[in-house]
Design a protein around this motif. Sequence first.
Motif, PDB file in Angstrom:
ATOM      1  N   PRO A  97       0.824  -1.214   0.000  1.00 14.96           N
ATOM      2  CA  PRO A  97       0.000   0.000   0.000  1.00 14.96           C
ATOM      3  C   PRO A  97       0.857   1.264   0.000  1.00 14.96           C
ATOM      4  O   PRO A  97       1.936   1.325   0.599  1.00 14.96           O
ATOM      5  N   GLY A  98       0.361   2.288  -0.692  1.00 12.42           N
ATOM      6  CA  GLY A  98       1.058   3.559  -0.749  1.00 12.42           C
ATOM      7  C   GLY A  98       2.167   3.621  -1.762  1.00 12.42           C
ATOM      8  O   GLY A  98       2.828   4.654  -1.897  1.00 12.42           O
ATOM      9  N   VAL A  99       2.386   2.534  -2.496  1.00 15.29           N
ATOM     10  CA  VAL A  99       3.491   2.441  -3.445  1.00 15.29           C
ATOM     11  C   VAL A  99       2.938   2.346  -4.863  1.00 15.29           C
ATOM     12  O   VAL A  99       2.061   1.530  -5.141  1.00 15.29           O
ATOM     13  N   PHE A 100       3.445   3.186  -5.748  1.00 10.62           N
ATOM     14  CA  PHE A 100       3.150   3.092  -7.178  1.00 10.62           C
ATOM     15  C   PHE A 100       4.497   2.921  -7.866  1.00 10.62           C
ATOM     16  O   PHE A 100       5.218   3.882  -8.101  1.00 10.62           O
ATOM     17  N   SER A 101       4.847   1.676  -8.168  1.00 11.40           N
ATOM     18  CA  SER A 101       6.214   1.352  -8.569  1.00 11.40           C
ATOM     19  C   SER A 101       6.394   1.137 -10.063  1.00 11.40           C
ATOM     20  O   SER A 101       7.524   0.953 -10.513  1.00 11.40           O
ATOM     21  N   GLU A 102       5.323   1.148 -10.833  1.00 15.17           N
ATOM     22  CA  GLU A 102       5.453   0.900 -12.271  1.00 15.17           C
ATOM     23  C   GLU A 102       4.695   1.973 -13.057  1.00 15.17           C
ATOM     24  O   GLU A 102       3.990   1.677 -14.004  1.00 15.17           O
ATOM     25  N   TYR A 103       4.878   3.242 -12.663  1.00 19.68           N
ATOM     26  CA  TYR A 103       4.118   4.289 -13.338  1.00 19.68           C
ATOM     27  C   TYR A 103       4.600   4.497 -14.766  1.00 19.68           C
ATOM     28  O   TYR A 103       3.875   5.041 -15.594  1.00 19.68           O
ATOM     29  N   ILE A 597      -2.482 -11.747   1.524  1.00 20.60           N
ATOM     30  CA  ILE A 597      -1.874 -10.420   1.551  1.00 20.60           C
ATOM     31  C   ILE A 597      -2.914  -9.458   0.983  1.00 20.60           C
ATOM     32  O   ILE A 597      -3.406  -9.668  -0.126  1.00 20.60           O
ATOM     33  N   ALA A 598      -3.244  -8.413   1.732  1.00 18.83           N
ATOM     34  CA  ALA A 598      -4.258  -7.463   1.278  1.00 18.83           C
ATOM     35  C   ALA A 598      -3.821  -6.052   1.642  1.00 18.83           C
ATOM     36  O   ALA A 598      -3.145  -5.838   2.660  1.00 18.83           O
ATOM     37  N   SER A 599      -4.222  -5.081   0.814  1.00 22.96           N
ATOM     38  CA  SER A 599      -3.857  -3.694   1.092  1.00 22.96           C
ATOM     39  C   SER A 599      -4.872  -2.749   0.469  1.00 22.96           C
ATOM     40  O   SER A 599      -5.555  -3.089  -0.499  1.00 22.96           O
ATOM     41  N   THR A 622      -5.023   8.077  -7.030  1.00 25.46           N
ATOM     42  CA  THR A 622      -5.605   8.516  -5.764  1.00 25.46           C
ATOM     43  C   THR A 622      -6.124   7.355  -4.929  1.00 25.46           C
ATOM     44  O   THR A 622      -6.416   7.530  -3.745  1.00 25.46           O
ATOM     45  N   GLU A 623      -6.224   6.177  -5.526  1.00 24.04           N
ATOM     46  CA  GLU A 623      -6.729   5.015  -4.795  1.00 24.04           C
ATOM     47  C   GLU A 623      -6.097   3.750  -5.361  1.00 24.04           C
ATOM     48  O   GLU A 623      -5.932   3.619  -6.579  1.00 24.04           O
ATOM     49  N   GLN A 624      -5.722   2.835  -4.487  1.00 21.64           N
ATOM     50  CA  GLN A 624      -5.185   1.543  -4.888  1.00 21.64           C
ATOM     51  C   GLN A 624      -5.682   0.478  -3.913  1.00 21.64           C
ATOM     52  O   GLN A 624      -5.872   0.755  -2.720  1.00 21.64           O
TER      53      GLN A 624
END
Length: 722
Positions: A97-103, A597-599, A622-624
């Motif tokens: 959560p909180g990570v956007f690693s492949e933008y 595993i959930a987030s 804004t949401e994941q």
Amino acid sequence: MTALLSGTAMVTPALAQDATYLGRIQLENSGSASRTEGEGTASIGPVTDSVVPNSAGGALLGDVPLVNTPVSVSVVTNTQIEEQGAQSVAEALRYTPGVFSEYRGTSNLHDETQLRGFGSRTFVPKALDGMSFGRSSLGQLDPYYLQSVEVIKGPNSIAFGQVTPGGLINMTSKRPTDDQGNELVLTFGSDDYKGIATDLQGNLDADGDLRYRVVASLWDKTLQGDFGQSRLLLAPSLTWEIGDSTELTVYALYQNEPEAGQRGFMPYLGTMEPTNNGIWIDPDFVSYAPDFDTVERETWALGYEATHGLANGWSLTHMLRYSSIDLFHSQLGLWDSSDDGAGNYPLYLFESTDYAEELTARVSLDGEVVTGALTHNLTFGVDYLNSDVESTYARDDGSTYTYNFADMISPTNAQIAALTLDAYTSETHSELSQTGIFAQDRVEWGNWDLLMGLRYDWATTRISETYAASWGGGTSDDTYEAEALTGRVGLSYEFANGVVPYFSYSTSFEPVTELDDDGDASYDPTTARQWEAGVKWASADGKILLSAAYFDIQKKNIVESYLDEMNNPVTDQIGSVRSKGIELEAKAELMDNLTVIASYFNTDATYETGDYAGNTFYAIPTEQASVWVQYGFTEGVDGSLGVRYVGPSWNYETNDFQVPSYTLVDAGLSVDLGVIAPEAEGVKAAVTVQNLTDERYVTSCVREYCWLGEGRNWSLRLSYDW
């Protein structure tokens, strides 16, 4: 949540004359309570056979159980990396959560990562074993080399110095352990992927005082035409226990990538909408000139870590590492996101080199002091970073060649050779020297934990640039000085049922390396602060870890350009941005045959000042949300299914258009052949598939340049342990 809590062991605070173990509480004769490893509790340190982590050394200055850490930290273990089939650090963070690693979609040469809304302009820094690694986001390490990946969220400068407000990534390497196991892995997959890897460790003497470990990996795959990726990794390490109180680990790393991948752009038309001649770009497209494009990278590292136990129970640790990264990049790229009306896009030729050297060192003193009912876990230290980057860049004028996605005819090498690299040429030498001193006190009183830490940094950045005549000519040599005091404080309390609410405040800084309107390097450092409140819970057996957090981050002293009352351009340090939201994370081994595993992540990230005040950060979902479930159908046979949702994001500060949300499905199946056939003991086979439905999606856009996400891909992993 209630059902889970009611089914766990109760931890009851008490005072006793004799040491008594109750879950994570060990009660000392002094009457103070200090959390340590107790009966039925997972050990503190890296977990190698579970997706549920128990500690993160990078989160605090020392190993502390995650449930008692008053900041948000997510840890991806090497078991999770293996079971989800991740082939990069960016892929390993897909369910965090909180990570956007492949933008940047398939164009991910550097593991560029965004945390809690920050990172689209300044890369989220990375550390290796607690020290800076890969300045300017140049470094990318093979995940097979890593024991775990820690995501430390928020502006926590105390342990690492300069960090972005969103946080940083700390990668932990594989080192010698008491285990004697060995592993050999063969991997096959889509894009003609072929790989072999091995992890060997053992003792070099009868007493086990001298231990070794060798991690090696070799793989290659085809991306498009003759354009591909290949990598060789070799990482030996040696640990020597010198007497009863001293341990020395020496390690080396060599990673050679004769084909390191690619990092390009795609136009808005063809990705978000069809081109003017009705073409949708194929997700397998990665290069406008696959026979020409070249990216080569070579990485070296050599270091040691020495720990000496003092007679009074304190310990002294010294770490030092030298690393270098040599990158060459030659590519035919997209010059303009608009075509000529008939689907012809202008291209340009560019060539760049980057050579980065880093010397990092840290000395720390750790110990415990008991004052009445209070136990102080103290850390004092000093660290040093010297980073030297030499870069060159050249390109043509971008009007010589065009590309049409309808005919997909790439220029020949002869045509490309005829292009002239003199329209823009620059040479840049950037050197950062930073020294920091830090102190931290983690106070335990009964079930209370109070964390207090301060750090002071002195940073000097010198940037020398030379421009060719075609770009106006001339040279510049500027020095930027910055000093900053940062810190953090956190308070938590562990209830009898194991629930740990916490509250924390932390700060960070980043030097500004821009000139003001008078040509002076006089800006103050960019600073950030974070308020965070959350709650955590871990089962007594360490098989369940739940966390929830609310955060509020504000970044100040951002340099902004605007027009004054006389319509003159002005640059000033007035800007501020803010990101606030919630994070939820669960990692659990609910039964012997069920792992979850959930987030969930939701943020409101906006510009507070300037022309874009009120607008949302660009390239930030804004949401994941995500969930991954692994289920054991029978002994030795496991299946997994994962779903990842990424919400919409804006294209730029102007918020011109939104990139739509997308949902991806992952799946896997693993078989322990030794359970089925005893003669195959130690042999396992696993198939993983990412984007099972082959969803076509756009990961993000910046202005009108966009990136397509990776289509369906699969891998077959055959491993033998002995």
